[in-house]
Scaffold this active site. Sequence first.
Site, short mmCIF file in Angstrom:
data_model
loop_
_atom_site.label_atom_id
_atom_site.label_comp_id
_atom_site.label_asym_id
_atom_site.label_seq_id
_atom_site.Cartn_x
_atom_site.Cartn_y
_atom_site.Cartn_z
N GLY A 101 0.83 -1.21 0.00
CA GLY A 101 0.00 0.00 0.00
C GLY A 101 0.85 1.25 0.00
O GLY A 101 0.50 2.26 0.60
N TYR A 143 -14.52 -3.51 8.32
CA TYR A 143 -13.20 -2.88 8.51
C TYR A 143 -12.69 -3.09 9.93
O TYR A 143 -11.54 -3.47 10.15
CB TYR A 143 -13.32 -1.39 8.19
CG TYR A 143 -12.01 -0.64 8.22
CD1 TYR A 143 -11.09 -0.76 7.17
CD2 TYR A 143 -11.70 0.21 9.27
CE1 TYR A 143 -9.90 -0.05 7.19
CE2 TYR A 143 -10.51 0.91 9.30
CZ TYR A 143 -9.61 0.79 8.26
OH TYR A 143 -8.43 1.49 8.29
N ALA A 159 -13.56 -5.41 12.06
CA ALA A 159 -13.25 -6.82 12.28
C ALA A 159 -11.90 -7.19 11.67
O ALA A 159 -11.11 -7.94 12.27
CB ALA A 159 -14.35 -7.70 11.70
N LYS A 206 -9.36 -5.19 11.15
CA LYS A 206 -8.28 -4.54 11.89
C LYS A 206 -8.11 -5.16 13.28
O LYS A 206 -6.99 -5.24 13.80
CB LYS A 206 -8.55 -3.04 12.01
CG LYS A 206 -8.50 -2.31 10.66
CD LYS A 206 -7.15 -2.44 9.99
CE LYS A 206 -7.03 -1.62 8.74
NZ LYS A 206 -5.68 -1.71 8.12
N ILE A 234 -6.02 9.82 10.46
CA ILE A 234 -4.84 10.34 9.78
C ILE A 234 -5.28 11.00 8.47
O ILE A 234 -6.13 10.47 7.76
CB ILE A 234 -3.84 9.21 9.46
CG1 ILE A 234 -3.52 8.40 10.73
CG2 ILE A 234 -2.58 9.77 8.82
CD1 ILE A 234 -2.87 9.19 11.83
#
Length: 248
Positions: free
Chosen positions: A13, A155, A157, A159, A188
């Site tokens: 990424g 998301y 779950a 993470k 962020i």
Amino acid sequence: MFDLKNKVAVVTGASRGIGKSIAETFAKADATVICVSRSEAPLQKLANDLNATGGNASYRTCDISDGDSFATMIKSVVGEFGQCDILINNAGVTQDTLLMRMSDDQWSQVMDINLKGAFHGCKSVMRPMMKKRWGRIINISSIVGITGNAGQANYAASKAGLIGLTKSVAKEVASRGITVNCIAPGFIKSDMTDILSDQVKEELLVRIPVGRMGEGDDIAHAALFLASNEASFITGQTIVIDGGQIIS
């Protein structure tokens, strides 16, 4: 201090956001940085920019949700550079909606990239790191993996799963000189947060004691520390970097 000279780091990424900041920071610390994403054009530009400013960078395109593709990519890195010392599992996606409206595809896509991709990464680097008896794996989670968040069940779950993965793998490889840690960023500044309305951003700032959203460098500096020799006694941990949001 925090020197990564003679280390080879793979950052997934890496084409934007936190991943790009980590790649830039590692290049400044003298690591050989392999920038990984699915899109070639931004990776090529990033690698060129890093090399133009004195760094040592190259890139690989890879679908990290495919285990064979990830393994092949790591083999090519080891074949070219002779080692793979640091892995940053950063790539992630969102498919936000309330659970009652969430499709199987929305659930699976997030899990395949965010969690399964990290599984593929950890597995792919294990042998070269064990052979060298030195390695650093850093998984980029999120505070929503700790707190949960409405509209982000998939998301959150994924993470939260990264945190469990981190602890388990850390126990498996600690005796081989490999540390495995997790960073859980708060809000962020990134493409994901740019789409939020001004009202939502203002509401978020009220919940962040330091009074600002985080920058990619805030995460990258922590990753640099965890990747260094100085962090050799830290493993299986999750470092929350959120400006104090989780305690407010």
